[in-house]
Scaffold this active site. Structure first.
Site, PDB file in Angstrom:
ATOM      1  N   CYS A 186     -11.629  15.409  -0.915  1.00  0.00           N
ATOM      2  CA  CYS A 186     -10.982  16.466  -0.126  1.00  0.00           C
ATOM      3  C   CYS A 186     -11.795  17.754  -0.178  1.00  0.00           C
ATOM      4  O   CYS A 186     -11.782  18.462  -1.187  1.00  0.00           O
ATOM      5  CB  CYS A 186      -9.571  16.707  -0.661  1.00  0.00           C
ATOM      6  N   CYS A 206      -9.710  20.954  -0.392  1.00  0.00           N
ATOM      7  CA  CYS A 206      -9.161  21.204  -1.740  1.00  0.00           C
ATOM      8  C   CYS A 206     -10.245  21.727  -2.688  1.00  0.00           C
ATOM      9  O   CYS A 206     -10.000  22.656  -3.453  1.00  0.00           O
ATOM     10  CB  CYS A 206      -8.612  19.923  -2.373  1.00  0.00           C
ATOM     11  N   ASP A 207     -11.408  21.115  -2.654  1.00  0.00           N
ATOM     12  CA  ASP A 207     -12.372  21.327  -3.738  1.00  0.00           C
ATOM     13  C   ASP A 207     -13.666  22.032  -3.324  1.00  0.00           C
ATOM     14  O   ASP A 207     -14.474  22.375  -4.188  1.00  0.00           O
ATOM     15  CB  ASP A 207     -12.748  19.964  -4.365  1.00  0.00           C
TER      16      ASP A 207
END
Ligand code: NAP
Length: 330
Positions: free
Chosen positions: A136, A139-140
């Site tokens: 992701c 997300c990261d």
């Protein structure tokens, strides 16, 4: 089979499932929530979440899940720590069977079984998930500011996420197993014209390397020449597709050709009284905040559905929802 008929059974313990638990429990519906084997689903693997409103400081995926769970239990959601292995939505009350062999009956079901990112299935992948291996970018990506990352895959997701990663990373290498991309032309063009993106063609990742703490590189193999090289990198983003966790509902609920459950804008599936929320029915947004919203909507629809069933009976409600005689054995 248990004689008791539950109001609602929730299948899945990600953001959508727990939110459905919070809402239905607060509505005094005494929900049962089947967690499956991995409580929290994909989010529990995410290193840090910093785009979920209300948490100005980053929160780890695992802690967010713990908080969702606590909140759901506080209002009386009953957790069953097991998998659902079979459902029958062709009869009402619906039948849900668990892996322990217990059969439950329920007037409504909320499906929130999520999706699973496809894995490369190479050494190091599992070990370094959350420590350099990610599924992701939203997300990261931020954690790879000024770092070098590789992206694996040649589809729309790999291009889109690769382009997104260039906001943070200093270099993005897209590793693809063929010499042609599967992605749409427009995304291909955007990726080709991005100065921070380079392509490594006809190449697969054979192993993810690390120093026990974090990823330090990958072992690549050129599938044309057979040449094996070690390539230093700080991050490995894998976008080789997702699979919705919908096998359980084959032949029971309408799904598209990829297996995503088909829902209307109110999270209704093809069976009146069965609702779906989160990634099992959504391949477009795939965010904690959208799954939470869909879980809340599914729970509110459940409440409304149960009140109507109380009033008019299932057959009549189903007929109204489907606009035709309900195709069910009641
Ligand atoms: P996808 O289209 O199935 O692409 C997966 C990619 O991963 C392919 O390039 C495939 O290679 C590669 N791959 C698969 N297994 C692999 C393995 N074991 N090792 C190495 N590479 C592997 O998946 P996606 O990109 O997640 O897209 C899924 C769907 O969502 C698509 O319909 C896509 O159009 C849609 N989507 C749309 C958008 C958008 O419109 N903005 C954004 C994201 C996704 P091959 O090409 O060789 O098969």
């Amino acid at each position: 089979m248990s004689e008791k008929v539950e109001n609602v059974i929730i299948i899945g313990s990600g953001p959508a499932g727990f939110t459905a638990g919070i809402y239905t429990a607060r509505a005094n519906l005494e929900p049962i929530l089947f967690t499956g084997h991995e409580i929290g689903g994909q989010i529990s693997l995410t290193y840090e979440v910093e785009n979920y409103p209300g948490f100005p400081e980053p929160i780890s995926g695992a802690e967010l899940v713990e908080r969702f769970q606590k909140q759901a239990e506080r209002f009386g959601t009953r957790l069953q720590y097991e998998l659902v292995t079979e459902v029958d939505f062709k009869t009402w009350p619906f039948v849900v069977k668990s892996e322990m062999g217990t059969e439950y009956r329920a007037k409504a079901v909320i499906v929130a079984t999520g999706a699973t990112p496809r894995k490369l299935q190479v050494p190091g992948e599992q070990e370094y998930t959350g420590r350099g291996v990610s599924y992701c970018a939203t997300c990261d990506g931020f954690f790879f500011t000024d770092k070098r990352v590789i992206v694996v895959g040649g589809g729309d997701s790999a291009m889109e996420e690769g382009i997104f990663l260039t906001r943070f990373a200093k270099e993005v290498f897209i590793v693809h197993r063929r010499d042609q991309l599967r992605a749409s032309k427009i995304l291909q063009q955007r990726a080709f014209s991005n100065e921070k993106i380079d392509f490594i063609w006809n190449t697969v990742v054979e192993e993810i390397l690390g120093d026990d703490q974090k990823v330090t590189g990958v072992r690549l193999r050129n599938v044309k020449t057979g040449e094996v090289t070690e390539f230093p990198t700080d991050g490995v983003f894998i976008f080789i597709g997702h699979d919705p966790n919908s096998a359980l509902f084959q032949g029971q609920l309408a799904m598209d050709e990829r297996g995503y459950l088909i829902v209307d804008r109110y999270q209704h599936t093809s069976v009146p009284g069965v609702f779906a929320a989160g990634e099992v029915a959504d391949h477009r947004y795939r965010q904690v905040s959208t799954s939470v919203g869909q879980g809340a909507a599914a729970a509110m629809e459940t409440e409304r559905f149960l009140a109507e069933v109380e009033d008019k009976g299932y057959q009549e409600v189903a007929r109204e929802m489907l606009g035709e005689p309900a195709p069910l054995r009641v």
